[in-house]
Design a protein around this motif. Structure first.
Motif, PDB file in Angstrom:
ATOM      1  N   LEU A   1       0.850  -1.190   0.000  1.00  0.00           N
ATOM      2  CA  LEU A   1       0.000   0.000   0.000  1.00  0.00           C
ATOM      3  C   LEU A   1       0.885   1.240   0.000  1.00  0.00           C
ATOM      4  O   LEU A   1       1.899   1.285   0.696  1.00  0.00           O
ATOM      5  CB  LEU A   1      -0.900   0.011   1.244  1.00  0.00           C
ATOM      6  N   VAL A   2       0.460   2.253  -0.793  1.00  0.00           N
ATOM      7  CA  VAL A   2       1.279   3.460  -0.915  1.00  0.00           C
ATOM      8  C   VAL A   2       1.308   4.208   0.430  1.00  0.00           C
ATOM      9  O   VAL A   2       0.271   4.389   1.062  1.00  0.00           O
ATOM     10  CB  VAL A   2       0.722   4.379  -2.017  1.00  0.00           C
ATOM     11  N   HIS A   3       2.500   4.626   0.827  1.00  0.00           N
ATOM     12  CA  HIS A   3       2.675   5.306   2.119  1.00  0.00           C
ATOM     13  C   HIS A   3       3.964   6.111   2.098  1.00  0.00           C
ATOM     14  O   HIS A   3       4.802   5.945   1.216  1.00  0.00           O
ATOM     15  CB  HIS A   3       2.743   4.260   3.245  1.00  0.00           C
ATOM     16  N   ILE A   4       4.114   6.967   3.094  1.00  0.00           N
ATOM     17  CA  ILE A   4       5.420   7.547   3.403  1.00  0.00           C
ATOM     18  C   ILE A   4       5.915   6.832   4.652  1.00  0.00           C
ATOM     19  O   ILE A   4       5.113   6.395   5.466  1.00  0.00           O
ATOM     20  CB  ILE A   4       5.311   9.063   3.685  1.00  0.00           C
ATOM     21  N   ASP A   5       7.213   6.706   4.812  1.00  0.00           N
ATOM     22  CA  ASP A   5       7.725   6.006   5.989  1.00  0.00           C
ATOM     23  C   ASP A   5       7.569   6.889   7.218  1.00  0.00           C
ATOM     24  O   ASP A   5       7.915   8.079   7.185  1.00  0.00           O
ATOM     25  CB  ASP A   5       9.198   5.636   5.805  1.00  0.00           C
ATOM     26  N   ALA A   6       7.072   6.302   8.274  1.00  0.00           N
ATOM     27  CA  ALA A   6       6.901   7.025   9.538  1.00  0.00           C
ATOM     28  C   ALA A   6       6.790   6.021  10.658  1.00  0.00           C
ATOM     29  O   ALA A   6       6.044   5.048  10.557  1.00  0.00           O
ATOM     30  CB  ALA A   6       5.639   7.883   9.509  1.00  0.00           C
ATOM     31  N   GLY A   7       7.570   6.226  11.698  1.00  0.00           N
ATOM     32  CA  GLY A   7       7.354   5.456  12.920  1.00  0.00           C
ATOM     33  C   GLY A   7       8.051   4.114  12.984  1.00  0.00           C
ATOM     34  O   GLY A   7       8.089   3.517  14.045  1.00  0.00           O
ATOM     35  N   ALA A   8       8.627   3.654  11.882  1.00  0.00           N
ATOM     36  CA  ALA A   8       9.223   2.321  11.916  1.00  0.00           C
ATOM     37  C   ALA A   8      10.424   2.273  12.861  1.00  0.00           C
ATOM     38  O   ALA A   8      10.751   1.232  13.391  1.00  0.00           O
ATOM     39  CB  ALA A   8       9.635   1.888  10.524  1.00  0.00           C
ATOM     40  N   TYR A   9      11.071   3.418  13.061  1.00  0.00           N
ATOM     41  CA  TYR A   9      12.240   3.448  13.932  1.00  0.00           C
ATOM     42  C   TYR A   9      11.996   4.282  15.168  1.00  0.00           C
ATOM     43  O   TYR A   9      12.915   4.871  15.711  1.00  0.00           O
ATOM     44  CB  TYR A   9      13.450   3.984  13.163  1.00  0.00           C
TER      45      TYR A   9
ATOM     46  N   TYR B   1       5.883  15.638  16.092  1.00  0.00           N
ATOM     47  CA  TYR B   1       6.201  15.399  14.677  1.00  0.00           C
ATOM     48  C   TYR B   1       5.958  13.941  14.301  1.00  0.00           C
ATOM     49  O   TYR B   1       5.289  13.637  13.314  1.00  0.00           O
ATOM     50  CB  TYR B   1       7.663  15.767  14.397  1.00  0.00           C
ATOM     51  N   ASP B   2       6.493  13.034  15.111  1.00  0.00           N
ATOM     52  CA  ASP B   2       6.381  11.609  14.771  1.00  0.00           C
ATOM     53  C   ASP B   2       4.942  11.129  14.821  1.00  0.00           C
ATOM     54  O   ASP B   2       4.529  10.311  13.992  1.00  0.00           O
ATOM     55  CB  ASP B   2       7.289  10.787  15.687  1.00  0.00           C
ATOM     56  N   ARG B   3       4.161  11.658  15.765  1.00  0.00           N
ATOM     57  CA  ARG B   3       2.750  11.246  15.835  1.00  0.00           C
ATOM     58  C   ARG B   3       1.977  11.759  14.617  1.00  0.00           C
ATOM     59  O   ARG B   3       1.126  11.055  14.074  1.00  0.00           O
ATOM     60  CB  ARG B   3       2.125  11.749  17.132  1.00  0.00           C
ATOM     61  N   ARG B   4       2.276  12.993  14.170  1.00  0.00           N
ATOM     62  CA  ARG B   4       1.567  13.498  12.987  1.00  0.00           C
ATOM     63  C   ARG B   4       1.953  12.731  11.722  1.00  0.00           C
ATOM     64  O   ARG B   4       1.127  12.442  10.877  1.00  0.00           O
ATOM     65  CB  ARG B   4       1.875  14.988  12.792  1.00  0.00           C
ATOM     66  N   MET B   5       3.242  12.408  11.617  1.00  0.00           N
ATOM     67  CA  MET B   5       3.681  11.634  10.444  1.00  0.00           C
ATOM     68  C   MET B   5       3.005  10.258  10.427  1.00  0.00           C
ATOM     69  O   MET B   5       2.556   9.773   9.392  1.00  0.00           O
ATOM     70  CB  MET B   5       5.204  11.460  10.452  1.00  0.00           C
ATOM     71  N   ARG B   6       2.928   9.651  11.617  1.00  0.00           N
ATOM     72  CA  ARG B   6       2.302   8.325  11.705  1.00  0.00           C
ATOM     73  C   ARG B   6       0.825   8.408  11.324  1.00  0.00           C
ATOM     74  O   ARG B   6       0.278   7.526  10.669  1.00  0.00           O
ATOM     75  CB  ARG B   6       2.478   7.797  13.137  1.00  0.00           C
ATOM     76  N   ARG B   7       0.196   9.499  11.755  1.00  0.00           N
ATOM     77  CA  ARG B   7      -1.218   9.683  11.429  1.00  0.00           C
ATOM     78  C   ARG B   7      -1.424   9.799   9.916  1.00  0.00           C
ATOM     79  O   ARG B   7      -2.346   9.199   9.342  1.00  0.00           O
ATOM     80  CB  ARG B   7      -1.708  10.954  12.124  1.00  0.00           C
ATOM     81  N   PHE B   8      -0.564  10.561   9.237  1.00  0.00           N
ATOM     82  CA  PHE B   8      -0.674  10.713   7.783  1.00  0.00           C
ATOM     83  C   PHE B   8      -0.396   9.361   7.103  1.00  0.00           C
ATOM     84  O   PHE B   8      -1.098   8.960   6.175  1.00  0.00           O
ATOM     85  CB  PHE B   8       0.318  11.783   7.316  1.00  0.00           C
ATOM     86  N   HIS B   9       0.615   8.670   7.588  1.00  0.00           N
ATOM     87  CA  HIS B   9       0.957   7.323   7.086  1.00  0.00           C
ATOM     88  C   HIS B   9      -0.250   6.382   7.207  1.00  0.00           C
ATOM     89  O   HIS B   9      -0.620   5.686   6.259  1.00  0.00           O
ATOM     90  CB  HIS B   9       2.158   6.816   7.891  1.00  0.00           C
ATOM     91  N   ASN B  10      -0.879   6.384   8.378  1.00  0.00           N
ATOM     92  CA  ASN B  10      -2.023   5.481   8.582  1.00  0.00           C
ATOM     93  C   ASN B  10      -3.202   5.885   7.701  1.00  0.00           C
ATOM     94  O   ASN B  10      -3.888   5.022   7.142  1.00  0.00           O
ATOM     95  CB  ASN B  10      -2.457   5.488  10.050  1.00  0.00           C
TER      96      ASN B  10
ATOM     97  N   GLU C   1      -8.273  16.675   4.087  1.00  0.00           N
ATOM     98  CA  GLU C   1      -9.087  15.457   4.033  1.00  0.00           C
ATOM     99  C   GLU C   1      -8.635  14.434   5.085  1.00  0.00           C
ATOM    100  O   GLU C   1      -9.450  13.703   5.665  1.00  0.00           O
ATOM    101  CB  GLU C   1      -8.910  14.886   2.617  1.00  0.00           C
ATOM    102  N   ALA C   2      -7.332  14.395   5.347  1.00  0.00           N
ATOM    103  CA  ALA C   2      -6.794  13.441   6.324  1.00  0.00           C
ATOM    104  C   ALA C   2      -6.931  13.955   7.750  1.00  0.00           C
ATOM    105  O   ALA C   2      -6.534  13.262   8.695  1.00  0.00           O
ATOM    106  CB  ALA C   2      -5.325  13.150   6.009  1.00  0.00           C
ATOM    107  N   GLY C   3      -7.478  15.169   7.902  1.00  0.00           N
ATOM    108  CA  GLY C   3      -7.661  15.727   9.244  1.00  0.00           C
ATOM    109  C   GLY C   3      -6.345  16.037   9.924  1.00  0.00           C
ATOM    110  O   GLY C   3      -6.223  15.916  11.149  1.00  0.00           O
ATOM    111  N   MET C   4      -5.347  16.437   9.125  1.00  0.00           N
ATOM    112  CA  MET C   4      -4.031  16.676   9.699  1.00  0.00           C
ATOM    113  C   MET C   4      -3.964  18.032  10.378  1.00  0.00           C
ATOM    114  O   MET C   4      -4.253  19.050   9.752  1.00  0.00           O
ATOM    115  CB  MET C   4      -2.971  16.621   8.592  1.00  0.00           C
ATOM    116  N   PRO C   5      -3.561  18.064  11.645  1.00  0.00           N
ATOM    117  CA  PRO C   5      -3.325  19.358  12.280  1.00  0.00           C
ATOM    118  C   PRO C   5      -2.064  19.975  11.698  1.00  0.00           C
ATOM    119  O   PRO C   5      -1.208  19.254  11.174  1.00  0.00           O
ATOM    120  CB  PRO C   5      -3.096  18.996  13.755  1.00  0.00           C
ATOM    121  N   SER C   6      -1.958  21.302  11.726  1.00  0.00           N
ATOM    122  CA  SER C   6      -0.673  21.903  11.398  1.00  0.00           C
ATOM    123  C   SER C   6      -0.391  22.964  12.443  1.00  0.00           C
ATOM    124  O   SER C   6      -1.274  23.385  13.179  1.00  0.00           O
ATOM    125  CB  SER C   6      -0.673  22.433   9.961  1.00  0.00           C
TER     126      SER C   6
END
Ligand SMILES: [Fe+2]
Length: 249
Positions: free
Chosen positions: A87-95, A173-182, A134-139
């Motif tokens: 599935l298409v994603h950006i890497d986030a949270g794996a490390y 930062y990491d929580r927002r990236m993970r949220r976008f990834h999910n 659309e992803a409900g991302m805070p900024s």
């Protein structure tokens, strides 16, 4: 290595952690494990030296992560959605936490006859502009509150002794990236074509800032993957951190 490890796999990857000198993902006789460890350690060191020579400014102060071997056919692996590489994603949270530092991955397709095939929906910047709302991302501010800063400092200090402890750290930062990834992996309409398609031929190598370019591996077997964390301060172009914090528009 390509065929010999198949019977000994415990996980989808066999990974070598250079700081800890640890090998994971394999349950094998001592001789097999030692051979796998030395192949991955040598390869990781070669990749690291190559990149440090080629890009001294970009790699200054970076942290080498794992050297991994991916032995499993990527097509139809049937992993859970959040773990799926198809599935298409950006890497986030794996490390664990990167706090905005960039994830650089260097790949080698070890397969002598078949390409490794990726698809992409574009760069982080393109996806942020198109889908953040659309992803409900805070900024806005990514500065952690004081207790979290203190915790991260502790984890970093511990990480010098036991590098894997970084995994339990987190940050806004990491929580927002993970949220976008999910969101990407959980949104069927996002996964729809059109995709850009990339074919990496037998025995070819490539690298990508995998937090900055969306990707999915849809076909291929037997790849080496080396991961590095590059300090955000080494990046001249806007990084995901700058979009998530509202500093880049
Ligand atoms: Fe990925």
């Amino acid at each position: 290595m390509r065929e010999g490890l198949a019977g000994y796999l415990r996980k989808k990857n066999v990974s070598y952690y250079p700081g800890a000198g640890e090998l994971t993902g394999l349950r094998a006789p001592a001789g097999v494990a030692a051979r796998a460890r030395s192949i991955l350690a040598d390869h990781g060191q070669r990749v690291r030296s190559f990149l440090e020579n080629a890009m001294p400014d970009f790699t200054r102060g970076w942290q080498p992560g794992t050297s991994s071997f991916r032995p499993v056919e990527e097509e139809g692996r049937g992993l859970s959605a959040h773990a799926s590489n198809e599935l298409v994603h950006i890497d986030a949270g794996a490390y664990g936490a990167t706090h905005g530092d960039r994830i650089l991955r260097f790949f080698v397709n070890l397969n002598p006859s078949r390409s490794r095939v990726w698809i992409s929906k574009g760069s982080f910047e393109e996806l942020w502009r198109k889908h953040a709302a659309e992803a409900g991302m805070p900024s806005g501010s990514l500065t952690p509150a004081l207790p979290e800063r203190a915790f991260s400092a502790l984890v970093r200090a511990a990480g010098k002794v036991a590098p894997l402890s970084r995994v339990i750290d987190s940050s806004p930062y990491d929580r927002r990236m993970r949220r976008f990834h999910n969101w990407m992996k959980d949104t069927p309409s996002f996964q729809e074509p059109p995709h850009q398609r990339f074919e990496f031929g037998p025995l070819s190598a490539w690298m990508v800032l995998s937090d900055g370019v969306s990707h999915a591996c849809i076909r291929g077997q037997h790849a080496l993957v080396d991961t590095f964390l590059v300090p955000l301060r080494n990046c001249k172009l806007p990084a995901p951190y700058h979009f998530l914090s509202g500093a880049a528009a």
